[in-house]
Design an enzyme around this catalytic site. Structure first.
Site, short mmCIF file in Angstrom:
data_model
loop_
_atom_site.label_atom_id
_atom_site.label_comp_id
_atom_site.label_asym_id
_atom_site.label_seq_id
_atom_site.Cartn_x
_atom_site.Cartn_y
_atom_site.Cartn_z
N LYS A 94 0.33 13.47 6.40
CA LYS A 94 1.14 12.84 5.34
C LYS A 94 1.95 11.68 5.91
O LYS A 94 2.13 10.65 5.25
CB LYS A 94 2.07 13.89 4.70
CG LYS A 94 3.07 13.31 3.67
CD LYS A 94 2.36 12.60 2.53
CE LYS A 94 3.20 12.25 1.33
NZ LYS A 94 4.42 11.51 1.50
N HIS A 125 -0.31 8.85 6.24
CA HIS A 125 -0.53 8.34 4.88
C HIS A 125 0.59 7.37 4.50
O HIS A 125 0.35 6.27 4.01
CB HIS A 125 -0.58 9.51 3.88
CG HIS A 125 -0.37 9.09 2.45
ND1 HIS A 125 0.89 8.82 1.95
CD2 HIS A 125 -1.22 8.86 1.44
CE1 HIS A 125 0.79 8.43 0.68
NE2 HIS A 125 -0.49 8.46 0.35
N GLU A 169 0.56 3.43 3.79
CA GLU A 169 1.21 2.92 2.56
C GLU A 169 2.11 1.72 2.91
O GLU A 169 2.07 0.69 2.23
CB GLU A 169 2.00 4.07 1.95
CG GLU A 169 2.90 3.78 0.78
CD GLU A 169 3.72 5.04 0.39
OE1 GLU A 169 3.12 6.09 0.13
OE2 GLU A 169 4.97 4.95 0.36
C1 6PG Z 1 4.25 9.43 -1.55
C2 6PG Z 1 5.31 8.50 -1.05
C3 6PG Z 1 6.60 9.24 -0.92
C4 6PG Z 1 7.81 8.35 -0.77
C5 6PG Z 1 7.80 7.56 0.49
C6 6PG Z 1 8.71 6.36 0.39
O1 6PG Z 1 3.30 9.62 -0.81
O2 6PG Z 1 4.38 9.93 -2.67
O3 6PG Z 1 4.94 8.01 0.21
O4 6PG Z 1 6.46 10.17 0.09
O5 6PG Z 1 7.89 7.51 -1.87
O6 6PG Z 1 8.25 8.41 1.49
O7 6PG Z 1 8.98 5.99 1.64
P1 6PG Z 1 10.01 4.88 2.02
O8 6PG Z 1 11.29 5.20 1.29
O9 6PG Z 1 10.13 5.01 3.50
O10 6PG Z 1 9.41 3.60 1.54
#
Ligand code: 6PG
Length: 482
Positions: A183, A186, A190
């Site tokens: 995760k 992931h 992202e």
């Molecule tokens: C997800 C997102 C979620 C969250 C992030 C945001 O997979 O649904 O990644 O986990 O929105 O952690 O991360 P930042 O605040 O570091 O951008």
């Protein structure tokens, strides 16, 4: 004793996941630290459902079928340890504690061991997809005690997203911290995807002088190509969104990015494992640079560069940017997979790389058509050492290379920052280079610190020292790799 599962933590993700489980026929018992939230939830969002409310941990546990399954969706860090301590006295051997937050994988490794030492089972699972995903079907990446998987599989796979053929975007990832590690990667990917889109946006906005509506059209068109993905889709929609005065909202948002830590953790892990995830590194640092707003505003008045205006044919240059984005994205995923491979070796996890691509194919934030191609690549060759060597991706980069180089070169000439595009290209050129300048680097290390070097005309593993100045001694420094 009627509930199938308990859920602690009624924030956005928790509430939506509970409703999703309820929709799939599971009875969920809920608890929240601020207890009034339980009744609020039952009287509002959960009205008319089978959800059961509890006002204390003992009451919550008393509502559960055996083995008891208790899932926490609370803030990563101390809160998770605190709830484990609160739960343990009320649970018994074989019961399962599940952490569905964005916990640091090392914490999950420690907690799995600890909870198992008490005779219970532990699951640390990634849950991705935001509010909408939690409600309609997230991507779920569970790891922890393998014996727990048969007990959570049915619920997790039922509520998760499904790909076209109905396969759930949820499968067992591996022991202890493996689920949270995957995760974390992931999320880092992202970060990379988002940064690439932002660089394309800046080239369009500042280089080509495009309006949000024009950029909306471009992203709409891109979403019908290989770039078809959730993040391109929301970018398309964000660019069309108008504020109450009917002007684009995007132009009014301050350019300072936040972050909650998963990108940073991934870079730290990559440094520890010695894996160059250069694009993700740049994506994390780009957020840090963006946060230096006041310094940037002051520097903008003093530090001069060339005119940002790109005079190239707009249609042609837009296609170059699209190709640059695609090629860079391939490098980013190749780097992410290199890191997971190294972590699997280090932490002794048996990761299924095609399976991970499938879990990311739907439900999560990085979901895309592209991930289907990654799954195919690992299906064809489970031992694939590097995604860049897969015939499909090799060909895609070959086709996009001229455009990619043109974008990076043009951006450099115009003073437009493209840290992720450029990092990806430099990595590509380093990776395919069989003679890097590290021979000089080794000579420098040996010159000033007798750190020794290997020779091209001698077998690997033999180390040599040269008295470069005639003034050095014969003693050499020990050789070891950090
Ligand atoms: C997800 C997102 C979620 C969250 C992030 C945001 O997979 O649904 O990644 O986990 O929105 O952690 O991360 P930042 O605040 O570091 O951008």
């Amino acid at each position: 004793m009627q509930a199938d599962i308990a859920l602690i933590g009624l924030a956005v993700m928790g509430q939506n996941l509970v409703l999703n489980m309820n929709d799939h026929g599971f009875t969920v018992a809920v608890f929240n630290r601020t207890v009034s939230k339980v009744d609020d939830f039952l009287n509002n969002e959960a009205k008319g459902t089978k959800v059961l409310g509890a006002h204390s941990i003992p009451e919550l546990v008393s509502l559960l079928k055996r083995p008891r399954r208790v899932m926490m969706l609370v803030k990563a860090g101390a809160a998770v340890d605190e709830f484990i301590e609160l739960l343990l006295p009320h649970l018994e051997a074989g019961d399962i504690i599940i952490d569905g937050g964005n916990s640091l994988f090392e914490d999950t490794i420690r907690r799995t061991k600890y909870v198992e030492s008490k005779g219970l089972l532990y699951v640390g699972t990634g849950v991705s997809g935001g509010e909408e995903g939690a409600r309609r079907g997230p991507s779920i990446m569970p790891g922890g005690s393998p014996a727990a998987w048969p007990h959570v599989k049915e619920i997790f796979q039922a509520v998760s997203a499904k790909v076209e053929d109905g396969t759930p975007c949820c499968d067992w990832v591996g022991e202890n911290g493996a689920g949270h590690y995957v995760k974390m990667v992931h999320n880092a990917i992202e970060y990379g995807d988002m940064q690439l889109i932002c660089e394309a946006y800046q080239l369009m906005r500042d280089g080509l002088g495009m309006t949000p509506d024009e950029m909306h059209e471009t992203f709409a068109a891109w979403n019908k190509t290989e770039l078809d993905s959730y993040l391109i889709e929301i970018t398309r929609d964000i660019l069309a969104y108008k504020d109450t005065d009917n002007l684009p909202l995007i132009d009014k948002i301050l350019d300072t990015a936040g972050q909650k830590g998963t990108g940073k953790w991934t870079v730290i892990s990559s440094q520890e494992l010695g894996i160059p995830i250069t694009l993700i590194g740049e994506a994390v640092y780009a957020r840090c640079v963006s946060a230096m707003k006041e310094e940037r505003v002051a520097a903008a008045k003093k530090l001069k560069g060339p005119s940002k205006k790109i005079s190239a044919d707009r249609v042609k240059f837009l296609e170059d940017i699209r190709q640059a984005l695609y090629a860079s994205k391939i490098v980013s995923y190749a780097q992410g997979y290199m890191l997971m491979r190294a972590a699997a070796q280090h932490y002794v996890w048996n990761l299924n790389y095609g399976g991970i691509a499938l879990m990311w194919r739907g439900g999560c934030i990085i979901r895309s058509v592209f991930l289907g191609k990654i799954k195919e690549a690992f299906e064809k060759n489970p031992a694939l050492a590097n995604l860049l060597l897969d015939p499909f991706f090799k060909q895609a980069i070959k086709e996009g290379q001229r455009s990619w180089r043109n974008v990076v070169a043009t951006a450099a000439k115009k003073g437009l920052p493209v840290p992720a595009f450029a990092a990806a290209l430099s990595f590509y050129d380093s990776f395919r280079n069989d003679r890097l300048p590290a021979n000089l680097l080794q000579a420098q290390r040996d010159y000033f610190g007798a750190h020794t070097y290997e020779r091209i005309d001698q077998p690997r593993g033999q180390f040599f020292h040269t008295n470069w100045t005639g003034r050095g001694g014969k003693t050499v420094s020990g050789t070891y790799l950090a």
